[in-house]
Structures are given as C-alpha cells and as structure tokens.
Write an enzyme that holds these catalytic residues in place. Structure first.
Site, PDB file in Angstrom:
ATOM      1  CG  HIS A 133      -1.926   0.974   1.383  1.00 58.18           C
ATOM      2  ND1 HIS A 133      -1.664   2.284   1.710  1.00 58.18           N
ATOM      3  CD2 HIS A 133      -3.272   0.883   1.234  1.00 58.18           C
ATOM      4  CE1 HIS A 133      -2.813   2.954   1.759  1.00 58.18           C
ATOM      5  NE2 HIS A 133      -3.804   2.129   1.472  1.00 58.18           N
ATOM      6  CB  CYS A 377      -3.697   3.543  -1.507  1.00 58.47           C
ATOM      7  SG  CYS A 377      -4.909   4.818  -1.187  1.00 58.47           S
TER       8      CYS A 377
END
Lengths: 419, 160
Positions: A133, A377
C-alpha cells in the site's frame, strides 16, 4: 454499561446476531445494505459506540495531566485500552510497547521518520515488496529522497505469491524489511514468519503492515517473529482517528521520537529536551482518548467472537464466493491474487468482462452493494497487474451468502448497459 | 434502475464503445497534454493540430470509465474544426453544465444552461445526467480540463 453481549459459544459466527449489533444495517435506508467495503473501513457495533458515548458522558478529562479523580479515570481507561489492544496482538509488554497513532499510515511514518533521525545511514538498504500500500511505500521513498537509502523490492508472481528466490541476496546487508501481512488488493497472506526469520539471520529488522490482517486473523507478534507491527482501528470495528504501532521495547528505547510536543518529554530547556519514557515518548500532544477507548471495546468484541471463528467464517465465505462466481460468470469474472482461500484474506479484487470498475461500482450502488473501485492506494501493483483500477469486494464478520448473492445479481445487471 | 438510465444514455454508451477521434497525432508538430484523475487512475492524452487559430485535427487516447472515455470522445467531435475561441466557449458551456452548484439550484439551473446553450452542446447534452452522480463529474471533466490546459499552452507558445 455491559459492553459485551455477543458471547458466542457455537463453532461458527452467528451473522444474524452480529448484524443486530450494527445499527447501520437498520438505519441506512430502504434497500438492504450489502456492505462489501470493510477493507477500506469497517462498520462499528453498538458496543463500541456506546463505550465512546459513555466515556464522553461520564469520564472525559485530559490524560496524564490532571490530579483530580475524573482525569485519573480517563487516564486509567486510556491505559487499559492500550493493554487490551496489546494483548490482542500478543505483545509481551503491552503497557510499554503499544503506541497510539492516528492510523496505520502514521504508524509507518513514525517508524520511517524515527529511523531517518539516527538509525539509518545514507546507503542503508530497506527491503519492501511490490504489493505494498502507498502507506508502506511513500514513507520509505521520502527517506530515500531525504538521505539516500537504497530500496530493494521482493517481486511476486502472476497469482500474487511473493517470489522468495533470491531473497537472501536481497536481505544481504539490509537494515530493515517492511512488508504487508495481507495485500489490500490481492488478498495474499504473505509468509512473514519465514521472511522475518531469514531477515533476522541477515541482521535486518522487520516491520509488518497489519492493516488488512489484524482485523481478520488471530495475530501474535511473538509467533510471527517480527519487530514492529502497524495497524489501524477503523478497519477492525473501531473508530477512525486511532492507529497502533507495536514495537519491541528495546527497539522503541533506541528509536528517536517522531512528533514533538507535550506529554512526550521528561524535561524541556531552552536549549534542548529530554524525551519521556516509552510509550509516551511517541505520543505528543493530547491523544485520541475516546478513540483509543473505542478501539479497546472493538478488540473486546472481536475477542468475544473468537478470531479463529472470524477467520473460518471469511474462508468459508470466500470459498462460497469463488464457487458462485464460477457458476454464474465462468471466465467472464477474474479474481486477482491467490485462488486458494486458505492463502488469502477476504479481499476479492475482480475484473468483469471489460466493464470499467467505476461503472461496475456505479451499477452495484443501485443494488445497495458497496464495493471499492480504484487503484486502492497501490499504483505500482496496479501497473504490474496491467490495470488502472479494480473493483474490490471485501468480507467481514457481518457478511454472509446473501451479500455474495446481492453482489452477483448486481454484477450481472451491468450487462444491460455494457453488453 | 431508473437513475442509471439518466447516466448511461445511449449516446454515451455509443461513444464509449466506438470512440471518435481515438488515437494520437505526431507531436510535434501537434500539441499534446495529459490529464490524470489521481483518485481513480483514469488517464487521458489530448492531441491538437492547429492552423493558426483553428483546431484542424484532434485526437485523444488513454484509459478510463465509460463516462470519462465518452466525454473525451464527444469533446473531440465538438471542437474539431472550430477556432480556439469557439473551443473555449464549448469548454465553458460544458463545465457550466457539470457544475454541482447549478444542479442544486434546481429550476433556476435550467435557465442558466438555456435552450441556445443546449443546441450549442448538441450530443454533449447527453452528459447532463452525470450531475446527479457527483462522484462521476471528475470523470466527465477530465478531458475538458486537459484540453483547456493544452489551449493555454498553445496560446502561450509553450507546448511542443
């Protein structure tokens, strides 16, 4: 206030009973709510909400400051939550090793910034994976820009499994390894225990991103053999604005502070300061007190359900979803990441024909089905998947087969617009 | 799915499935600008070949959802062959239509995008339904903002 009502003694989760604890399923509107976006943020049960209300209505004062009874009780509840949250992840010394932050992102930034202030030297090597992430990627890229550390990546194969060939060469000379326990896109459960052992053999410290793992799988930092663990409250039935960093006490003692201000100091002079003891050294300013207490209620709720049952429920529901997707859509629907539910969390990122994830999500919304559409993300990972975005359905304790069926009905309806 | 019929009009789906002016122009001599929507990863590249003040050719490429792709396609049709001033006017009218503020004003909003404007908009009027889905407005305006930026660069003489 009786915080726990859902003490379940059967072998499986009683989803109907769990849903009754979550006001949002009654109050959001007309249509049934198929909430399949818990990987972005979960819903929260009345036990968490009531605990926070009760705190504000009966107890609130600032912590670690007042000498009056109200302030003492607030401090006690805040510190009790610290211990409960630490116990939930198997921390050996929770009252010293659990640091409350804003979210998992801040926890990881705390680590990267602290290391950049004295524990890293230019040229030091940090090992990441290509499925991180942005929260476990950008903080390290910032340190790279700041002081010239080297970042090396562990690759993964087409099914989302990490490629551990050549791992020892990557670990050779590394100062730190930081990787996710469960990918927020692929769902992959990474072999963190094995990687941690090999990293330690190479002399590297190990940070684990548990944002998608701690809410779903019984976590024991000692069994995993890691040095630090970041996770967040709002993905595990707790409020927003509260995150956690666990790290070994001796490591926290060595780490320079991150944010400066009140509460994190023992002494301040005009020419310098002396940091407080751990964990307070890392908690500058008034902390999110009610949120910490809410997170304490959330881990009590999850513990009462039993994390082994939570995991078993998500495996069974993932198996059901895979089977039904196959029956209804065959090759038209592809789920990214491992196909074996035992190797993955309940995060199902999928592609359906050539329908863009935005359009899928838009049609699904008409059916009360909430999924995430976007790059999650994780833009570098999106590039390796060869897509700009995916639609992602994620499962939690309040989901059951009816949510999967709602999802399937809604996906099928995209064909009326997109052929 | 009444609401969705407003969003996914036939013209929109047609431009999505059969995009007009899709592709690239050699740049230079053509001018090129890129636009991104960081929230969703949509990308668009707009190419303009101009002869003085006139847009003699325009192409667009990239990836995105039906709204972002069809809006880009409709845009190229709307401004091809037009003068830069006319293209700017089309951008202004389109962005006016996409304004949440005006949609919130209800009946008054219809006065603001009047019949004359709708005639100017032509097929673009099909995108009016997007305003009811505020999250998608950014999809619809991506190519237009990119063209607007490109026209700025052309007039400033900065683009390649």
């Amino acid at each position: 206030m009786e915080a726990m009502t859902t003490q379940d003694t059967t072998d499986t989760l009683d989803v109907a009973r769990i849903r009754a604890d979550f006001p949002i399923f009654d109050r959001h509107g007309e249509k049934p709510l198929h909430f399949l976006d818990s990987a972005a943020s979960s819903q929260r049960p009345i036990q968490v909400l009531a605990m926070m209300d009760e705190y504000y209505e009966t107890t609130h004062a600032n912590v670690h400051r007042g000498v009056y009874g109200l302030a003492e009780r607030a401090t006690e509840q805040y510190e009790d939550s610290r211990v409960a949250v630490g116990a939930f992840v198997g921390a050996p010394d929770p009252s010293r090793e659990i640091i409350f932050t804003k979210n998992a992102t801040e926890s990881l930034n705390l680590v990267s910034n602290s290391f950049a202030r004295g524990l890293f030297a230019p040229g030091d090597k940090v090992v990441l994976t290509k499925m991180e992430h942005h929260a476990n990627l950008v903080p390290w890229l910032m340190v790279k820009d700041q002081m010239g550390i080297e970042i090396v990546y562990i690759d993964h194969d087409a099914d989302g499994y990490l490629d551990l060939d050549g791992l020892d060469a990557k670990l050779d000379g590394a100062k730190l390894v930081s990787l996710t326990l469960c990918s927020n896109v692929l769902g992959t459960l990474n072999p963190v225990k094995e990687i941690a052992a090999r990293a330690h053999d190479a002399g590297a410290l190990v940070v684990a991103d548990g944002a998608q793992y701690v809410p779903h799988i019984a976590t024991d930092v000692q069994d995993l053999g890691i040095d630090m663990l970041a996770f967040t409250g709002h993905k595990m039935l707790g409020p927003t604005g509260i995150g956690v960093l666990w790290a070994k006490a001796e490591l926290l003692e060595r780490m320079p502070p991150f944010l400066g201000g009140g509460d994190m100091i023992l002494d301040v002079r005009l020419d310098g300061y002396t940091p407080n003891e751990i964990p307070y050294k890392f908690e500058a300013g008034t902390p999110p007190i009610a949120e910490a207490i809410g997170l304490g209620a959330a881990v009590k709720y999850l513990s009462a359900l039993g994390m082994d049952k939570v995991r078993a429920h998500e495996i069974a529901l993932s198996e059901y979803a895979f089977r039904r997707f196959e029956e209804e859509f065959g090759r038209d629907l592809v789920v990214h990441g491992p196909k074996n539910p035992l190797d993955r969390g309940g995060v199902l990122s999928f592609a359906y024909r050539n329908v863009h994830p935005h359009d899928i999500s838009q049609v699904l919304d008409q059916f009360g089905v909430c999924v995430r559409a976007g790059h999650h993300c994780a833009k570098p990972l999106m590039r390796t998947l060869g897509v700009a975005a995916t639609a992602r359905a994620s499962l939690y304790i309040y989901n059951d087969e009816s949510d999967v069926e709602g999802l399937i009905e809604a996906i099928a309806a995209t064909r009326s617009f997109f052929g | 799915m009444q609401g969705l019929e407003d969003l996914y009009r036939e013209i929109i789906l047609d431009h999505y499935k059969n995009p007009r002016n899709s592709g690239q122009l050699d740049s230079p001599p053509a001018h090129r600008a890129e636009g991104y929507n960081p929230l969703c990863g949509d990308e668009v590249a707009v190419y303009v070949a101009n002869d003085g003040d006139r847009i003699v050719d325009i192409k667009m490429s990239g990836q995105g959802c039906s709204i972002s792709r069809s809006s880009a396609s409709l845009m190229t049709v709307a401004v091809k062959g037009k003068s830069v001033a006319e293209a700017r006017e089309a951008i202004r009218t389109f962005k006016n239509m996409m304004s949440i503020h005006e949609a919130a004003l209800g009946a008054e909003a219809e006065d603001q995008v009047g019949p004359a404007d709708l005639r100017t908009l032509g097929e673009l009027a099909a995108l009016q339904g997007v305003v009811k889905f505020p999250v998608r407005i950014k999809c619809a305006t991506l190519a237009w903002n990119t063209l607007s930026q490109l026209l700025d660069e052309i007039e400033a003489g900065e683009s390649n």
